[in-house]
Enzyme design. Sequence first.
Site, mmCIF file in Angstrom:
data_model
loop_
_atom_site.group_PDB
_atom_site.id
_atom_site.type_symbol
_atom_site.label_atom_id
_atom_site.label_comp_id
_atom_site.label_asym_id
_atom_site.label_seq_id
_atom_site.Cartn_x
_atom_site.Cartn_y
_atom_site.Cartn_z
ATOM 1 N N CYS A 17 -9.924 -12.502 -6.575
ATOM 2 C CA CYS A 17 -10.538 -12.073 -5.313
ATOM 3 C C CYS A 17 -10.959 -12.795 -4.230
ATOM 4 C CB CYS A 17 -11.813 -11.104 -5.768
ATOM 5 S SG CYS A 17 -11.356 -9.832 -6.733
ATOM 6 N N ASP B 266 -5.146 9.205 12.674
ATOM 7 C CA ASP B 266 -5.490 10.484 12.230
ATOM 8 C C ASP B 266 -6.147 10.453 10.919
ATOM 9 O OD1 ASP B 266 -3.600 9.644 10.542
ATOM 10 O OD2 ASP B 266 -1.930 11.395 11.176
#
Length: 276
Positions: free
Chosen positions: A100, A192
Amino acid sequence: PVKQTPPPKDLCLSPPQSPRATSGRLKGAIDKSSKPGISPKSRATPQQTARSLRLGDEVPDFIAAATGMPGHNRLMHWHSWIEGSWAMLCSHPADYTPVCTTELGRLADLLPEFLKRGVKVAAVSCNDVETHEGWIKDITATAFCQSGQVDYPIIADSSRAIAEQYGMIDPDERSAEGLPMTCRAVFIIGPDKRLKLSLLYPATTGRNFTEILRAIDSLQLTAKHNVATPVDWKRKDKCMVVPTLTDEEAIRKGLYFEVIKVPSNKRYIRLTADPS
Ligand code: BEZ
């Protein structure tokens, strides 16, 4: 019938549901145990949620603390934050983990490329904001982060509520405390608020953000033009006319094409210039 009280203004509020909107958002009830506010349905099992988030779905909303957010509680309202923009949400199993750390450093360096494309970037990891802030100091000190700064928010998800809601739990990975960890998920969300692309990597495999930028170029191009992009496509390479357009329709739209000859004599591979 049970009388429902309206949720307080500082907790997750859900706009009217569209038929394809995903489950997992408030419908007038508040999970008081969930802090910050998130839908009670986020307590669904990972298997249920993983199946429920499909391409084209409206992505679940949430309110959570995140690094870089203003105010003393540093809350981010996800839908307001991404409002009208493309967005990418990447999950990370836990703070202070090696893979990470490399990913977030690289993502920090590539942030200008995402912003150039109008894509807002956020990461989520299953620790609190204070832990994220300590971890950022490590990330920026490594050679994986040449820019030396992480200018995108890292969302706090200590309770795994967001991870569960988005179906990001990796069934095979557990933290040192035995808690479930998230896989490496990538969600690309359109203006959207609908899911345009998702990737799920196991915790043990780091992602390639250059490939994700390439995929975003394709998503943004194909959202505007009736083309699809072939294998390994990159900007300015030839595209394909989508199979749903007839030859005449393609020409009417200015998509002049070359048909690739194949043994079947079917005219389905129609190459056209990048229309952007
Ligand atoms: C990592 O980020 O390095 C990692 C996290 C969980 C499992 C394996 C690797």
